[in-house]
Design a protein around this motif. Structure first.
Motif, PDB file in Angstrom:
ATOM      1  N   ASP A 172       0.823  -0.980  -0.031  1.00  0.00           N
ATOM      2  CA  ASP A 172      -0.049   0.033  -0.138  1.00  0.00           C
ATOM      3  C   ASP A 172       0.924   1.322   0.096  1.00  0.00           C
ATOM      4  OD1 ASP A 172      -2.362  -1.859   0.003  1.00  0.00           O
ATOM      5  OD2 ASP A 172      -2.175  -1.572   2.249  1.00  0.00           O
ATOM      6  N   ASP A 173       1.933   1.226  -0.706  1.00  0.00           N
ATOM      7  CA  ASP A 173       2.802   2.642  -1.125  1.00  0.00           C
ATOM      8  C   ASP A 173       3.505   2.618   0.343  1.00  0.00           C
ATOM      9  OD1 ASP A 173       2.197   2.655  -3.660  1.00  0.00           O
ATOM     10  OD2 ASP A 173       0.459   3.683  -3.372  1.00  0.00           O
ATOM     11  N   GLN A 174       3.863   1.907   1.148  1.00  0.00           N
ATOM     12  CA  GLN A 174       4.729   2.246   2.252  1.00  0.00           C
ATOM     13  C   GLN A 174       5.404   1.044   2.887  1.00  0.00           C
ATOM     14  OE1 GLN A 174       2.491   3.612   5.817  1.00  0.00           O
ATOM     15  NE2 GLN A 174       0.744   2.444   5.121  1.00  0.00           N
ATOM     16  N   TRP A 175       6.492   1.465   3.481  1.00  0.00           N
ATOM     17  CA  TRP A 175       7.168   0.244   4.123  1.00  0.00           C
ATOM     18  C   TRP A 175       6.874  -0.189   5.621  1.00  0.00           C
ATOM     19  CZ3 TRP A 175      10.288  -2.350   1.117  1.00  0.00           C
ATOM     20  CH2 TRP A 175      10.666  -1.895  -0.064  1.00  0.00           C
ATOM     21  N   PHE A 176       6.906  -1.513   5.709  1.00  0.00           N
ATOM     22  CA  PHE A 176       6.405  -1.856   7.018  1.00  0.00           C
ATOM     23  C   PHE A 176       7.705  -2.784   7.444  1.00  0.00           C
ATOM     24  CE2 PHE A 176       2.480  -1.238   4.868  1.00  0.00           C
ATOM     25  CZ  PHE A 176       1.721  -0.547   6.011  1.00  0.00           C
ATOM     26  N   ARG A 177       7.953  -2.861   8.812  1.00  0.00           N
ATOM     27  CA  ARG A 177       8.980  -3.422   9.359  1.00  0.00           C
ATOM     28  C   ARG A 177       8.537  -4.951   9.317  1.00  0.00           C
ATOM     29  NH1 ARG A 177       8.976  -4.339  14.697  1.00  0.00           N
ATOM     30  NH2 ARG A 177       7.316  -3.432  15.792  1.00  0.00           N
ATOM     31  N   SER A 178       9.499  -5.912   9.469  1.00  0.00           N
ATOM     32  CA  SER A 178       9.194  -7.116   9.833  1.00  0.00           C
ATOM     33  C   SER A 178       9.579  -7.497  11.270  1.00  0.00           C
ATOM     34  CB  SER A 178       9.989  -8.294   8.805  1.00  0.00           C
ATOM     35  OG  SER A 178       9.703  -9.592   9.152  1.00  0.00           O
ATOM     36  N   PRO A 179       8.676  -7.854  12.173  1.00  0.00           N
ATOM     37  CA  PRO A 179       9.076  -7.972  13.506  1.00  0.00           C
ATOM     38  C   PRO A 179      10.106  -9.150  13.765  1.00  0.00           C
ATOM     39  CG  PRO A 179       6.665  -8.672  13.304  1.00  0.00           C
ATOM     40  CD  PRO A 179       7.312  -8.137  11.845  1.00  0.00           C
ATOM     41  N   ILE A 180      10.544  -8.978  14.850  1.00  0.00           N
ATOM     42  CA  ILE A 180      11.699 -10.317  15.124  1.00  0.00           C
ATOM     43  C   ILE A 180      10.721 -11.087  16.023  1.00  0.00           C
ATOM     44  CG2 ILE A 180      13.551 -10.997  16.717  1.00  0.00           C
ATOM     45  CD1 ILE A 180      14.663  -8.142  16.120  1.00  0.00           C
ATOM     46  N   VAL A 181      10.958 -12.267  15.512  1.00  0.00           N
ATOM     47  CA  VAL A 181      10.231 -13.446  16.185  1.00  0.00           C
ATOM     48  C   VAL A 181      11.246 -14.490  16.326  1.00  0.00           C
ATOM     49  CG1 VAL A 181       8.319 -15.269  16.414  1.00  0.00           C
ATOM     50  CG2 VAL A 181       8.138 -13.049  15.215  1.00  0.00           C
ATOM     51  N   PRO A 182      11.813 -14.462  17.897  1.00  0.00           N
ATOM     52  CA  PRO A 182      13.051 -15.414  17.867  1.00  0.00           C
ATOM     53  C   PRO A 182      12.846 -16.893  17.822  1.00  0.00           C
ATOM     54  CG  PRO A 182      12.798 -13.848  19.864  1.00  0.00           C
ATOM     55  CD  PRO A 182      11.430 -13.373  18.839  1.00  0.00           C
ATOM     56  N   GLU A 183      13.777 -17.726  17.133  1.00  0.00           N
ATOM     57  CA  GLU A 183      13.809 -18.844  17.009  1.00  0.00           C
ATOM     58  C   GLU A 183      12.796 -19.388  15.900  1.00  0.00           C
ATOM     59  OE1 GLU A 183      16.310 -20.309  18.223  1.00  0.00           O
ATOM     60  OE2 GLU A 183      16.740 -18.681  19.866  1.00  0.00           O
ATOM     61  N   ALA A 184      11.914 -18.362  15.133  1.00  0.00           N
ATOM     62  CA  ALA A 184      11.107 -18.700  14.034  1.00  0.00           C
ATOM     63  C   ALA A 184      11.781 -18.358  12.474  1.00  0.00           C
ATOM     64  CB  ALA A 184      10.110 -17.669  14.296  1.00  0.00           C
ATOM     65  N   LEU A 185      11.289 -18.941  11.757  1.00  0.00           N
ATOM     66  CA  LEU A 185      11.643 -19.024  10.345  1.00  0.00           C
ATOM     67  C   LEU A 185      10.559 -18.201   9.723  1.00  0.00           C
ATOM     68  CD1 LEU A 185      12.774 -22.604   9.268  1.00  0.00           C
ATOM     69  CD2 LEU A 185      14.263 -20.602   9.505  1.00  0.00           C
ATOM     70  N   LEU A 186      11.093 -17.203   8.823  1.00  0.00           N
ATOM     71  CA  LEU A 186      10.061 -16.485   7.937  1.00  0.00           C
ATOM     72  C   LEU A 186      10.163 -16.919   6.777  1.00  0.00           C
ATOM     73  CD1 LEU A 186       9.577 -12.566   7.816  1.00  0.00           C
ATOM     74  CD2 LEU A 186      10.189 -13.730   5.658  1.00  0.00           C
ATOM     75  N   ILE A 187       8.978 -17.141   6.152  1.00  0.00           N
ATOM     76  CA  ILE A 187       8.913 -17.738   4.895  1.00  0.00           C
ATOM     77  C   ILE A 187       8.360 -17.001   3.899  1.00  0.00           C
ATOM     78  CG2 ILE A 187       7.790 -19.790   3.550  1.00  0.00           C
ATOM     79  CD1 ILE A 187       7.656 -21.213   5.963  1.00  0.00           C
ATOM     80  N   ASN A 188       9.243 -16.483   3.000  1.00  0.00           N
ATOM     81  CA  ASN A 188       8.828 -15.731   1.907  1.00  0.00           C
ATOM     82  C   ASN A 188       8.385 -16.448   0.728  1.00  0.00           C
ATOM     83  OD1 ASN A 188       8.395 -12.930   0.769  1.00  0.00           O
ATOM     84  ND2 ASN A 188      10.517 -12.660   0.521  1.00  0.00           N
ATOM     85  N   VAL A 189       7.470 -16.173  -0.066  1.00  0.00           N
ATOM     86  CA  VAL A 189       7.003 -16.631  -1.261  1.00  0.00           C
ATOM     87  C   VAL A 189       7.714 -15.867  -2.358  1.00  0.00           C
ATOM     88  CG1 VAL A 189       5.064 -16.697  -2.948  1.00  0.00           C
ATOM     89  CG2 VAL A 189       4.427 -17.317  -0.541  1.00  0.00           C
ATOM     90  N   GLY A 190       8.245 -16.667  -3.251  1.00  0.00           N
ATOM     91  CA  GLY A 190       9.107 -15.956  -4.332  1.00  0.00           C
ATOM     92  C   GLY A 190       8.264 -15.887  -5.647  1.00  0.00           C
ATOM     93  N   ASP A 191       8.865 -15.337  -6.693  1.00  0.00           N
ATOM     94  CA  ASP A 191       8.250 -15.024  -7.962  1.00  0.00           C
ATOM     95  C   ASP A 191       7.754 -16.486  -8.706  1.00  0.00           C
ATOM     96  OD1 ASP A 191       8.631 -12.304  -7.746  1.00  0.00           O
ATOM     97  OD2 ASP A 191      10.328 -12.295  -9.456  1.00  0.00           O
ATOM     98  N   GLN A 192       8.687 -17.331  -8.465  1.00  0.00           N
ATOM     99  CA  GLN A 192       8.514 -18.918  -9.202  1.00  0.00           C
ATOM    100  C   GLN A 192       7.338 -19.354  -8.622  1.00  0.00           C
ATOM    101  OE1 GLN A 192      11.760 -21.305 -10.463  1.00  0.00           O
ATOM    102  NE2 GLN A 192      12.945 -19.560  -9.581  1.00  0.00           N
ATOM    103  N   ALA A 193       6.797 -19.072  -7.393  1.00  0.00           N
ATOM    104  CA  ALA A 193       5.503 -19.632  -6.553  1.00  0.00           C
ATOM    105  C   ALA A 193       4.424 -18.658  -7.278  1.00  0.00           C
ATOM    106  CB  ALA A 193       5.678 -19.490  -4.948  1.00  0.00           C
ATOM    107  N   GLU A 194       4.707 -17.301  -7.526  1.00  0.00           N
ATOM    108  CA  GLU A 194       3.526 -16.585  -8.075  1.00  0.00           C
ATOM    109  C   GLU A 194       3.390 -17.225  -9.334  1.00  0.00           C
ATOM    110  OE1 GLU A 194       2.725 -11.933  -9.546  1.00  0.00           O
ATOM    111  OE2 GLU A 194       4.028 -12.590  -7.654  1.00  0.00           O
ATOM    112  N   ILE A 195       4.429 -17.513 -10.138  1.00  0.00           N
ATOM    113  CA  ILE A 195       4.225 -18.133 -11.532  1.00  0.00           C
ATOM    114  C   ILE A 195       3.319 -19.490 -11.453  1.00  0.00           C
ATOM    115  CG2 ILE A 195       5.386 -19.029 -13.817  1.00  0.00           C
ATOM    116  CD1 ILE A 195       7.314 -17.054 -13.051  1.00  0.00           C
ATOM    117  N   LEU A 196       3.968 -20.347 -10.705  1.00  0.00           N
ATOM    118  CA  LEU A 196       3.205 -21.674 -10.615  1.00  0.00           C
ATOM    119  C   LEU A 196       1.965 -21.543  -9.857  1.00  0.00           C
ATOM    120  CD1 LEU A 196       6.240 -23.563  -8.767  1.00  0.00           C
ATOM    121  CD2 LEU A 196       5.521 -24.005 -11.102  1.00  0.00           C
ATOM    122  N   SER A 197       1.448 -20.509  -9.152  1.00  0.00           N
ATOM    123  CA  SER A 197       0.148 -20.522  -8.763  1.00  0.00           C
ATOM    124  C   SER A 197      -0.575 -19.662  -9.419  1.00  0.00           C
ATOM    125  CB  SER A 197       0.122 -19.928  -7.324  1.00  0.00           C
ATOM    126  OG  SER A 197       0.655 -18.692  -7.168  1.00  0.00           O
TER     127      SER A 197
END
Length: 147
Positions: free
Chosen positions: A46-71
């Motif tokens: 929405d035309d602004q930057w949002f910080r990703s909060p720290i969640v200790p011991e957690a993995l952040l999973i980010n969908v990439g362009d190839q998942a966008e194409i496949l889906s």
């Protein structure tokens, strides 16, 4: 899968330096283990930057362009960047899930229907195209994959 260990040293001028410029990942997914104390990852929405909060011991999973194409566009690859902290260094560990370069990807046929037409072409070596050409020029490679 490619794995990268990232070190972002402190910088007294974080207003003029980025750790990583804005981009969307060229992967299927990216697994990220963030620093436990120092923020830096931000997402654009929405035309602004949002910080990703720290969640200790957690993995952040980010969908990439190839998942966008496949889906066929059901999943969207988000634009993100890394900012620098003026006082503290930041570490992260990223694992990039990428098909072999000789494999072609395209939307799953089960997701292509009259009501949801194909949005992306068949592409080969997407990551190579992503890193060698479009990322360096500040363009989104997913645009070149659209029909």
């Amino acid at each position: 899968m490619d794995v990268r260990f990232n070190l972002y040293p402190p910088c007294s001028r974080p207003d003029v330096v980025l750790g990583v410029k804005p981009h969307a990942d060229g992967t299927i997914i990216t697994l990220l283990l963030q620093d436990k104390q120092v923020e830096g990852l931000q997402f654009f929405k929405d035309d602004q930057w949002f910080r990703s909060p720290i969640v200790p011991e957690a993995l952040l999973i980010n969908v990439g362009d190839q998942a966008e194409i496949l889906s066929n566009g059901k999943f969207k690859s988000p634009i993100h960047r890394v900012v620098i902290n003026p006082d503290k260094e930041r570490f992260s560990l990223a694992a990039f899930c990428i098909p072999e370069s000789d494999k072609e990807i395209e939307p799953f046929e089960s997701l292509v229907k009259e009501s949801t037409p194909r949005l992306y072409k068949k592409v080969k070596d997407y990551s190579g195209i992503f890193f060698e050409y479009h990322y360096q020029q500040g363009r989104r490679p997913i645009e070149a994959a659209k029909i």
